[in-house]
Enzyme design. Structure first.
Site, PDB file in Angstrom:
ATOM      1  N   ASP A  56       4.911   6.219  -2.468  1.00 46.54           N
ATOM      2  CA  ASP A  56       5.755   5.208  -3.098  1.00 46.54           C
ATOM      3  C   ASP A  56       5.817   3.966  -2.219  1.00 46.54           C
ATOM      4  O   ASP A  56       5.883   4.067  -0.997  1.00 46.54           O
ATOM      5  CB  ASP A  56       7.157   5.799  -3.297  1.00 46.54           C
ATOM      6  CG  ASP A  56       8.073   4.896  -4.071  1.00 46.54           C
ATOM      7  OD1 ASP A  56       7.707   4.507  -5.197  1.00 46.54           O
ATOM      8  OD2 ASP A  56       9.165   4.589  -3.563  1.00 46.54           O
ATOM      9  N   GLU A  69       0.885   3.272  -3.599  1.00 51.18           N
ATOM     10  CA  GLU A  69       1.330   2.401  -4.676  1.00 51.18           C
ATOM     11  C   GLU A  69       1.431   0.963  -4.149  1.00 51.18           C
ATOM     12  O   GLU A  69       2.127   0.705  -3.174  1.00 51.18           O
ATOM     13  CB  GLU A  69       2.712   2.846  -5.185  1.00 51.18           C
ATOM     14  CG  GLU A  69       3.277   1.889  -6.193  1.00 51.18           C
ATOM     15  CD  GLU A  69       4.768   2.047  -6.407  1.00 51.18           C
ATOM     16  OE1 GLU A  69       5.201   1.829  -7.537  1.00 51.18           O
ATOM     17  OE2 GLU A  69       5.492   2.367  -5.432  1.00 51.18           O
TER      18      GLU A  69
END
Length: 167
Positions: free
Chosen positions: A135, A164
């Site tokens: 993330d 990400e």
């Protein structure tokens, strides 16, 4: 064809979205247990697929056991950046009051998340997870991402590490 099953965060958390972990090493009860995860991994592997977990490692939730300890001046205080210059007295992710950032530059935090043999990353890889989607990887930083990837590949050279990036 499906090659990889990617799961959003499964760690213990107070929210529905699970991006505010209270304990990385526990699975949120609505998803089952570690034994359930091991069975899922086995079932997925039997179908010649891989399984990837969502790693949210730059911030935790305010009910995270490490953060609660740090608030009380405990052994994990250095896991966070407490400073009166911050409006809430601690560095927060995107100024979200419920998401204190981990001090990823700290060696003990690195050991906890990815370096030690019983780190979060390696614990799940040892269970059979095939990789991690990280993330907000752009917030983690290139040096830490490189170290984390190196540690994962040292344990499992075939492990997948995906970051990400929002832009």
């Amino acid at each position: 064809d499906v090659d990889v099953i990617y799961l959003n965060p499964i760690c213990e958390s107070l929210s529905n979205h699970k991006y505010d972990a209270t304990n990385y090493l526990n699975i949120s009860s609505e998803f089952g247990t570690k034994d359930d995860l091991k069975q899922l991994i086995q079932d997925v592997h039997n179908l010649n697929m891989k399984i990837m977990l969502d790693g949210v490692f730059n911030h935790v939730g305010v009910q995270n056991e490490l953060y609660l300890d740090a608030l009380n001046g405990g052994a994990y205080k250095h896991f966070f950046d407490f400073n009166k210059a911050y409006p809430e007295g601690v560095r927060l992710w995107a100024d979200v009051k419920s998401l204190p950032e981990l001090n990823l530059e700290d060696e003990d935090v690195k050991q906890y998340i990815y370096k030690s043999n019983d780190s979060v990353i390696k614990s799940y890889l040892n269970m059979g997870v095939d990789g991690w989607r990280l993330d907000v990887a752009f917030d983690i930083g290139y040096t830490i991402l490189k170290e984390l990837t190196h540690e994962a590949h040292a344990l499992n050279p075939q492990s997948m590490i995906i970051g990400e990036i929002w832009n």
